[in-house]
Every structure is written in structure tokens, then in C-alpha cells.
Design an enzyme around this catalytic site. Structure first.
Site, PDB file in Angstrom:
ATOM      1  CE  LYS A   1      57.968 -14.274  31.004  1.00 53.51           C
ATOM      2  NZ  LYS A   1      57.062 -13.146  30.706  1.00 53.51           N
TER       3      LYS A   1
ATOM      4  CG  HIS B   1      54.594  -7.961  29.711  1.00 55.45           C
ATOM      5  ND1 HIS B   1      53.606  -8.533  30.466  1.00 55.45           N
ATOM      6  CD2 HIS B   1      54.192  -6.683  29.460  1.00 55.45           C
ATOM      7  CE1 HIS B   1      52.648  -7.646  30.671  1.00 55.45           C
ATOM      8  NE2 HIS B   1      52.972  -6.518  30.062  1.00 55.45           N
TER       9      HIS B   1
ATOM     10  CG  ASP C   1      50.348  -4.409  29.595  1.00 53.46           C
ATOM     11  OD1 ASP C   1      51.559  -4.289  29.842  1.00 53.46           O
ATOM     12  OD2 ASP C   1      49.706  -5.456  29.833  1.00 53.46           O
TER      13      ASP C   1
ATOM     14  CE1 TYR D   1      55.655 -15.912  34.078  1.00 50.28           C
ATOM     15  CE2 TYR D   1      53.288 -15.869  34.438  1.00 50.28           C
ATOM     16  CZ  TYR D   1      54.507 -15.236  34.453  1.00 50.28           C
ATOM     17  OH  TYR D   1      54.599 -13.928  34.850  1.00 50.28           O
TER      18      TYR D   1
END
Length: 177
Positions: free
Chosen positions: A70, A60, A166, A130
Site C-alpha cells: 500500500k 490489517h 478491530d 491509498y
């Protein structure tokens, strides 16, 4: 904190110092002043739970102007976390690094803007926390098929558990970066 750069420029493994005694432990998971290598002003925290071992999420990323950096850690269980260089002008374009993050090793992975991200769970009941330096934007949300042969990540699983999204992400050659 120990900060180690990977083979991909700008991708870092962060290892916090853990202070423990008979009562338990304490660790500082992020400090802007102690990690000047991390060039990000975080604006959003996210928390992900995966019930089953072999759950794969990724690859992603968000397109500009909503690209995200991130800082990821696994607070329960264990994952194999991956960063993929998606900067077409980079000398490491399409290369990837993988780092095991677990509740036991306390390692974190910093993934800067311009990189794709994905992980696979190594245990049941894994939780990932995260920080992101930009807000989630559905209209800028993008990704690449986890099994793209141009990238060739070794996920360690031939039949991972995938979301419908996905399963249908495009190959790298089918998108504009």
C-alpha cells in the site's frame, strides 16, 4: 520526490515536491519512474474517511496469495500511520514504524507485502487515500489486535474509537503468518 527508507527494510516515506503559486498548488503523488524503490504494480485505489479524532483502524493485512502493498497519504486532516513487520524470518519481525501523515506535510508511507498496517486519526474529519497492488479479498482479510503487547505500538491513545471487527482481532501468537 524524496524517498527515505525507514528502519524496516522496504518501508519508505515518500515526500512529493509541491509547486505552488497564487492560484494554489500541484504535486505528483506517485510516479513509477521516480520511485524505483517502490516495488508494486498498483491495481486499486481506496479512500477512507474518519469523522472523529482518535479513530483507530488496524492492524490489517491480507494473507497470500492476496497480500497487498500500500501507498498511503492523508488528503485531509492528520493521522499517525503505522507499519508492522509480520515476516517471521525477518530480523525486524514484530517491529514497527510510525509516521505522521497530514494534508499539510504531504508525506506518504509505502507499506510492502508482508507487513501489517494501521492508523489513528489525529484530527476530526481525516481522509486517507491509498493505492494497493492487489485487490481486496474478504477470504484473505486478516488482522492483529491493535493493543497486542508483543508488538507494543504506542498509538498515543488509551481509549481509541474502534470498529467491532478491530475490537475482536486475535493476538499475533494466535495466527499463522
Amino acid at each position: 520526490m524524496t524517498v527515505t527508507e525507514t528502519k524496516l527494510s522496504g518501508v519508505f516515506i515518500i515526500e512529493p515536491k509541491v509547486f505552488g503559486d497564487a492560484r494554489g498548488w500541484f504535486m505528483e503523488t506517485y510516479s513509477k519512474i521516480k520511485t524505483p524503490e517502490i516495488e508494486a504494480d498498483f491495481v486499486q485505489d481506496n479512500h477512507s474517511f474518519s469523522a472523529l479524532k482518535g479513530t483507530l483502524r488496524g492492524i490489517h493485512f491480507q494473507n497470500p496469495p492476496m497480500a497487498q502493498a500500500k501507498l498511503l497519504r492523508c488528503s485531509r486532516g492528520a493521522i499517525m500511520d503505522f507499519a508492522v513487520d509480520l515476516r517471521p524470518n525477518s530480523n525486524t519481525f514484530k517491529q514497527w514504524v510510525g509516521v505522521e501523515l497530514s494534508a499539510e506535510n504531504n508525506k506518504q508511507l509505502f507499506v510492502p507485502r508482508g507487513f501489517g498496517h494501521g492508523f489513528i486519526t489525529l484530527t476530526d474529519n481525516s481522509e486517507i487515500i491509498y493505492k494497493a497492488d492487489n485487490y481486496y479479498s474478504p477470504e484473505h482479510d486478516s488482522g492483529i489486535l491493535w493493543s497486542d503487547p508483543e508488538i507494543g505500538i504506542d498509538w498515543g491513545a488509551e481509549q481509541p474509537i474502534l470498529s467491532e471487527k478491530d475490537k475482536t482481532l486475535p493476538l499475533l501468537k494466535g495466527i499463522t503468518l
